[in-house]
Write a protein that holds these residues in place. Sequence first.
Motif, short mmCIF file in Angstrom:
data_model
loop_
_atom_site.label_atom_id
_atom_site.label_comp_id
_atom_site.label_asym_id
_atom_site.label_seq_id
_atom_site.Cartn_x
_atom_site.Cartn_y
_atom_site.Cartn_z
N UNK A 72 0.86 -1.18 0.00
CA UNK A 72 0.00 0.00 0.00
C UNK A 72 0.90 1.23 0.00
N UNK A 73 0.66 2.14 -0.94
CA UNK A 73 1.39 3.39 -1.00
C UNK A 73 0.39 4.54 -0.87
N UNK A 90 -3.46 4.01 12.67
CA UNK A 90 -3.94 2.63 12.58
C UNK A 90 -3.11 1.74 11.68
N UNK A 91 -2.08 2.27 11.07
CA UNK A 91 -1.32 1.52 10.07
C UNK A 91 -0.58 0.32 10.66
N UNK A 92 -0.27 0.35 11.93
CA UNK A 92 0.40 -0.81 12.53
C UNK A 92 -0.43 -2.09 12.35
N UNK A 98 0.17 -8.10 7.45
CA UNK A 98 1.09 -8.55 6.42
C UNK A 98 1.29 -7.58 5.27
N UNK A 99 0.66 -6.42 5.35
CA UNK A 99 0.87 -5.41 4.31
C UNK A 99 2.22 -4.73 4.50
N UNK A 100 2.77 -4.25 3.42
CA UNK A 100 3.90 -3.33 3.44
C UNK A 100 3.28 -1.96 3.13
N UNK A 101 3.64 -0.93 3.89
CA UNK A 101 3.04 0.39 3.70
C UNK A 101 4.13 1.45 3.59
N UNK A 166 8.72 6.46 -2.10
CA UNK A 166 8.00 6.57 -0.83
C UNK A 166 8.85 6.10 0.36
N UNK A 167 8.45 6.56 1.53
CA UNK A 167 9.14 6.28 2.78
C UNK A 167 8.43 5.14 3.51
N UNK A 168 9.16 4.09 3.92
CA UNK A 168 8.52 3.01 4.68
C UNK A 168 7.81 3.56 5.94
N UNK A 169 6.72 2.93 6.30
CA UNK A 169 5.91 3.42 7.41
C UNK A 169 6.73 3.68 8.68
#
Length: 175
Positions: A72-73, A90-92, A98-101, A166-169
């Motif tokens: 997800x970007x 809430x992204x944690x 299992x998503x990469x954000x 993009x920057x990792x969460x």
Amino acid sequence: MPQIDFRQLMDSARTSAVHLEMRDEYGVGDEAEDFVHWRATGERDTDPGSAYWTPWVELISRARARGVRVRRARVVSEPVTEYIRYEHAGTDVNLLAGEEVRWLPRPLAATLLLPGADLWVFDGRTVLFNHFTGNGEWAAPDMELCTDPEVVEGCVDAFERVWERAVPHDEYKIR
């Protein structure tokens, strides 16, 4: 027009599912109550077993168990909106499922050619466009499927270019 079943699309993915979000505000009803609670208290539901999160966590967990990479970007304006702060909080749970954000500040996206709507791409072959009204509610129709190879290729390319910048969460600090 036939109803599009997002869960079926995700459950049929075999290798990848990518999601590109480009709005700074969403007003979709299924999260309205949680958003109102967060605005009032600063507390976000981050329990992956809650009624709010369980359907999503189970859907993504099933995909990951099949070996599907889910990314997800989010392209965001800075300073971020209140809604983006809520999403970030809430992204944690997305990560736990299992998503990469990743997050891309809008100025870093200025030279990219991006689609005109948020989207999902499944297995690099099917695009699901998400349509919203100006205030972030689902539009009618709310979703549109596309398998035109040129459109799909353009959407895959746009996502990958966003992903690269993009920057990792865990490294993104909201401003």
